[in-house]
Design a protein around this motif. Structure first.
Motif: not given
Length: 138
Positions: A35, A9-10, A33
């Protein structure tokens, strides 16, 4: 790189070229990111369909405008803004930090027109940019 294959996600990517200096010096590392959705003014990593740009499928840029059909992305060197159809963008992830070649990290706060250096260093408090728009359809 196919953005659908990015499992973390990162994640991070090396910076090549100087189109986003002084924010992203060549040899640095950009931290992205998946997210947090990008907002207008954020630095982003945009992944394009094959053939949209001659010099590659991945661009680090500033998200300057967004509509239902198009996205405007700006670079700093030379100051340019391009308008791209959303259908030509595979993914766009927010860049939240940059590690410069000397090893220091800069956080990119909301809006991304300023940077904060980690650790605090009085010599580099912030950087502000100005974009000169020059739009064209892709």
């Amino acid at each position: 790189m196919d953005p659908s294959t990015i499992q973390d996600r990162q994640y991070q990517l090396p910076v090549t070229g100087n189109c986003m200096e002084p924010f992203f010096p060549e040899g640095g590392t950009a931290y992205m990111t998946q997210d947090v959705p990008p907002s207008i003014g954020d630095h982003v990593c945009a992944y394009f369909r094959e053939g949209i740009f001659r010099d590659g499928r991945i661009k680090h840029c500033i998200l300057s405008e967004m509509s239902d059909d198009t996205v405007c992305l700006s670079q700093l060197n030379p100051p340019t803004t391009v308008t791209v159809r959303r259908s030509n963008i595979l993914a766009m992830h927010k860049i939240y930090a940059i590690k410069v070649p000397d090893g220091c990290f800069f956080g990119l706060p909301e809006g991304s027109t300023k940077t904060s250096r980690w650790p605090e260093d009085e010599r580099v408090a912030s950087v502000t940019t100005t974009i000169t728009p020059m739009s064209f359809d892709r």
